[in-house]
Design an enzyme around this catalytic site. Structure first.
Site, PDB file in Angstrom:
ATOM      1  N   TYR A   1      -5.763  13.758   0.119  1.00  0.00           N
ATOM      2  CA  TYR A   1      -4.720  14.077   1.094  1.00  0.00           C
ATOM      3  C   TYR A   1      -5.297  14.301   2.480  1.00  0.00           C
ATOM      4  CZ  TYR A   1      -5.816  19.117   0.971  1.00  0.00           C
ATOM      5  OH  TYR A   1      -6.431  20.328   1.079  1.00  0.00           O
ATOM      6  N   CYS A   2      -4.414  14.107   3.480  1.00  0.00           N
ATOM      7  CA  CYS A   2      -4.719  14.434   4.872  1.00  0.00           C
ATOM      8  C   CYS A   2      -3.492  15.145   5.433  1.00  0.00           C
ATOM      9  CB  CYS A   2      -5.093  13.175   5.665  1.00  0.00           C
ATOM     10  SG  CYS A   2      -3.750  11.996   5.820  1.00  0.00           S
ATOM     11  N   ARG A   3      -3.260  15.059   6.718  1.00  0.00           N
ATOM     12  CA  ARG A   3      -2.111  15.754   7.286  1.00  0.00           C
ATOM     13  C   ARG A   3      -0.804  15.038   6.958  1.00  0.00           C
ATOM     14  NH1 ARG A   3       1.181  15.695  11.484  1.00  0.00           N
ATOM     15  NH2 ARG A   3       0.232  13.818  12.335  1.00  0.00           N
TER      16      ARG A   3
END
Length: 102
Positions: free
Chosen positions: A64-66
């Protein structure tokens, strides 16, 4: 592979071979993260590749990232180095409804 927030969470909880991978910047991580996540900043470029080369290729990676964009790129990179199971969290951390740590 892109998974919805629900699919990602459900699959993660059932997976005994899972590693959660956070590819955001250190500043973003300071704002909170998913518990037990391993952090490797995708913006490190070659440094990112050097770090993921050290990962266990037999594990399943939940990335995941933002927002889901960088983690999508990270999944493609993981696949390219021989990690077959990399799952992208659609919508990223900004839409995460699950548990977080600060």
């Amino acid at each position: 592979m892109d998974l919805s927030q629900e699919e990602w969470t459900e699959q993660l909880h059932k997976d005994d071979n899972a590693v959660v991978l956070d590819v955001r910047t250190p500043e973003e991580v300071e704002e909170g993260y998913i518990p037990n996540a391993t952090h490797i900043d995708i913006y490190l470029g070659q440094g990112f590749i050097d770090e993921i080369e050290k990962l266990d290729k037999t594990k399943n990676y939940y990335v995941y990232c933002r927002s889901g964009n960088r983690s999508g790129q990270a999944c493609a990179i993981l696949n390219s180095i021989g990690i077959e199971n990399a799952f992208n969290l659609e919508g990223g951390f900004m839409n995460w409804q699950g548990e977080t740590t600060n």
